[in-house]
Enzyme design. Structure first.
Site, short mmCIF file in Angstrom:
data_model
loop_
_atom_site.label_atom_id
_atom_site.label_comp_id
_atom_site.label_asym_id
_atom_site.label_seq_id
_atom_site.Cartn_x
_atom_site.Cartn_y
_atom_site.Cartn_z
N CYS A 164 -0.08 1.40 7.38
CA CYS A 164 -0.60 1.62 6.03
C CYS A 164 -1.99 2.24 6.07
O CYS A 164 -2.32 3.09 5.24
CB CYS A 164 -0.61 0.32 5.24
SG CYS A 164 1.04 -0.22 4.75
N GLU A 218 0.83 -1.21 0.00
CA GLU A 218 0.00 0.00 0.00
C GLU A 218 0.86 1.26 0.00
O GLU A 218 0.59 2.20 -0.76
CB GLU A 218 -0.91 0.03 1.24
CG GLU A 218 -1.80 -1.18 1.39
CD GLU A 218 -1.21 -2.26 2.26
OE1 GLU A 218 -1.97 -2.91 2.99
OE2 GLU A 218 0.02 -2.49 2.22
N CYS A 224 -2.13 -3.03 7.45
CA CYS A 224 -1.68 -2.87 8.83
C CYS A 224 -2.05 -1.46 9.28
O CYS A 224 -2.48 -0.62 8.48
CB CYS A 224 -0.18 -3.11 8.94
SG CYS A 224 0.84 -1.82 8.19
#
Length: 146
Positions: A104, A75, A101
């Site tokens: 991100c 990402e 996560c």
């Protein structure tokens, strides 16, 4: 967005993931806006070698690998590539093979992406929770109808 395009973009994200040199987990991401696509996959920063993991030992004869801290997530790589262009992520869709996560997720919010589609759950659920709390649409991709 029509289901046929959701299927297309998720398939594309899975193909992008295969470009990763990671041995533990390959992740691909696609940012889509106004028929423009920017992609990223997990890997080392530009100019670094492509070895994403360190060997930390063996377990029953199998190598145990740990991801290097320098590895960029798919990402963040896609967002960084988009930032180098003249385009904006404001209002875009993100397709990613694994849920983001928390780090991100914060980048996704700050970049202006409005919808996230992911296929597999990542081990850390906090990214999805953060996105939902921040008002970003989050969808788990279901290809059972494909």
């Amino acid at each position: 967005m029509k289901q046929k395009f959701i299927d297309l973009y998720m398939d594309w994200a899975e193909r992008v993931a295969q470009l990763s040199h990671a041995r533990r987990l390959k992740i691909g991401a696609l940012i889509v806006k106004d028929n423009h696509v920017h992609y990223g996959y997990n890997g080392m920063p530009e100019g670094w070698d492509n070895n994403c993991e360190n060997l930390i030992g063996y377990d029953k004869g199998e190598p145990v690998l740990k991801t290097k801290p320098e590895v960029l997530h798919a990402e963040s790589n896609a967002i960084a590539k988009l930032a180098k262009s003249n385009e904006s992520a404001a209002g875009a869709d993100l397709f990613v093979t694994h849920s983001p996560c928390l780090d991100c997720a914060k980048l996704i919010l700050q970049s202006g992406i409005r919808r996230v589609w992911f296929k597999n759950h990542y081990r850390d659920p906090y990214g999805v929770e953060f996105l939902k709390k921040s008002g970003i649409e989050v969808h788990q991709y279901d290809n059972s109808q494909v």
